[in-house]
Design a protein around this motif. Sequence first.
Motif, short mmCIF file in Angstrom:
data_model
loop_
_atom_site.label_atom_id
_atom_site.label_comp_id
_atom_site.label_asym_id
_atom_site.label_seq_id
_atom_site.Cartn_x
_atom_site.Cartn_y
_atom_site.Cartn_z
N ARG A 13 -6.84 5.95 3.88
CA ARG A 13 -7.70 5.01 4.59
C ARG A 13 -7.31 3.57 4.27
N ASP A 14 -7.02 3.32 3.00
CA ASP A 14 -6.62 1.98 2.59
C ASP A 14 -5.24 1.62 3.13
N ILE A 15 -4.36 2.61 3.21
CA ILE A 15 -3.02 2.36 3.77
C ILE A 15 -3.13 1.96 5.24
N LEU A 16 -3.98 2.66 5.99
CA LEU A 16 -4.18 2.31 7.40
C LEU A 16 -4.78 0.90 7.53
N THR A 17 -5.69 0.57 6.62
CA THR A 17 -6.26 -0.78 6.62
C THR A 17 -5.18 -1.82 6.36
N LEU A 18 -4.31 -1.54 5.40
CA LEU A 18 -3.21 -2.46 5.08
C LEU A 18 -2.27 -2.64 6.26
N VAL A 19 -1.95 -1.53 6.92
CA VAL A 19 -1.05 -1.60 8.08
C VAL A 19 -1.66 -2.46 9.18
N GLY A 20 -2.95 -2.25 9.43
CA GLY A 20 -3.62 -3.05 10.45
C GLY A 20 -3.68 -4.52 10.09
N MET A 21 -4.04 -4.81 8.84
CA MET A 21 -4.10 -6.20 8.38
C MET A 21 -2.72 -6.84 8.39
N GLY A 22 -1.72 -6.07 7.96
CA GLY A 22 -0.36 -6.59 7.93
C GLY A 22 0.17 -6.92 9.31
N THR A 23 -0.11 -6.02 10.27
CA THR A 23 0.33 -6.25 11.65
C THR A 23 -0.32 -7.51 12.23
N ALA A 24 -1.63 -7.63 12.02
CA ALA A 24 -2.35 -8.81 12.51
C ALA A 24 -1.84 -10.08 11.83
N GLY A 25 -1.57 -9.98 10.53
CA GLY A 25 -1.08 -11.15 9.80
C GLY A 25 0.28 -11.60 10.26
N ILE A 26 1.19 -10.65 10.49
CA ILE A 26 2.54 -10.99 10.96
C ILE A 26 2.48 -11.63 12.34
N ILE A 27 1.64 -11.09 13.21
CA ILE A 27 1.49 -11.67 14.55
C ILE A 27 0.99 -13.11 14.45
#
Length: 317
Positions: A135-149
């Motif tokens: 669950r935390d990994i999915l959260t990180l992926v989502g946050m990371g994608t938004a941050g990179i954008i």
Amino acid sequence: HVINVFIGLIAFGVCLHFDYHVWRRWIVAILGLTILALIAVLIVGPVVNGARRWLPLVVVQFQPAELAKLVAIMIAAAYISNKIKLQRKLELLSVQAFIIIVMFGLTELEPDMGTGCIILGIPTLMLMISGLEKRDILTLVGMGTAGIIALILKEPYRLERLKITYDPWSDAQNYGYQTVQSLSAIGSGELTGMGLGVGVSKYDYLPEAHTDFAFAIFCQENGFLGAIFVFMLFAAFAVYAARIANKARDEYGQILSMGIMILVVGQAIANLLMVGGMIPVVGVPLPFISYGGTSLIITMAAIGILVNIGKQGEKSG
């Protein structure tokens, strides 16, 4: 460069000599100096190509963000190993994570997105590999994608670099220029290369030919066989680093070894993909090959720590 190599050898020797647990005990002082240096470079650092990244010292130009890479790995290793030892859950939100985000933010202000992503990205990978919940990994992926954008949209040139990545010839004289020249240099090396020192692309054709795009010139001069040799060297380093991590005497040594391996091999992969035109142009050096004093010194220090972990593991074994 000779001065930087000499300082790097001293850094390697010092880190090889001291037990790697020393750096864990000194981490607060090292962190404080790193953050002060990251702030100082934004205030007094000279502007080079529109960015403030270096502090002029007596004999070298010091880049604090390079030190921040290694410090972030040390902080993450200390946090993760402590949680594993106490058999507690790894968490996304922690004091250590906040500190790493602060170093990332200061680096981004220079601006230096490539180095900032390394400072933030390697500890994140270390968390994920060490057993972070799905669950935390999915959260990180989502946050990371938004941050990179968000980071890409912040600076218009970053979006242009991204758009041009897969067709650099459509804008070969502007945003696609470096990639086109890099691919031309690589291709002209053919099987065995033009000969060491004979490559012509470094003469006003390929920008940053001695730093970020040094590997393109290496391929032009040493050919496909030379490129394969470099690939094999980094692959061998990854194997030996993994063996050191496996034999480390404690969790801290294992996690720290893994972080150093990702630091060296991860930067190598990113640089090779960039030089080969497979990802956008980012300021990531090729360890031991790209020119860059602070990068070389910090990398050699990290290797000293890694070898010390290996020596300590052999003694305990």
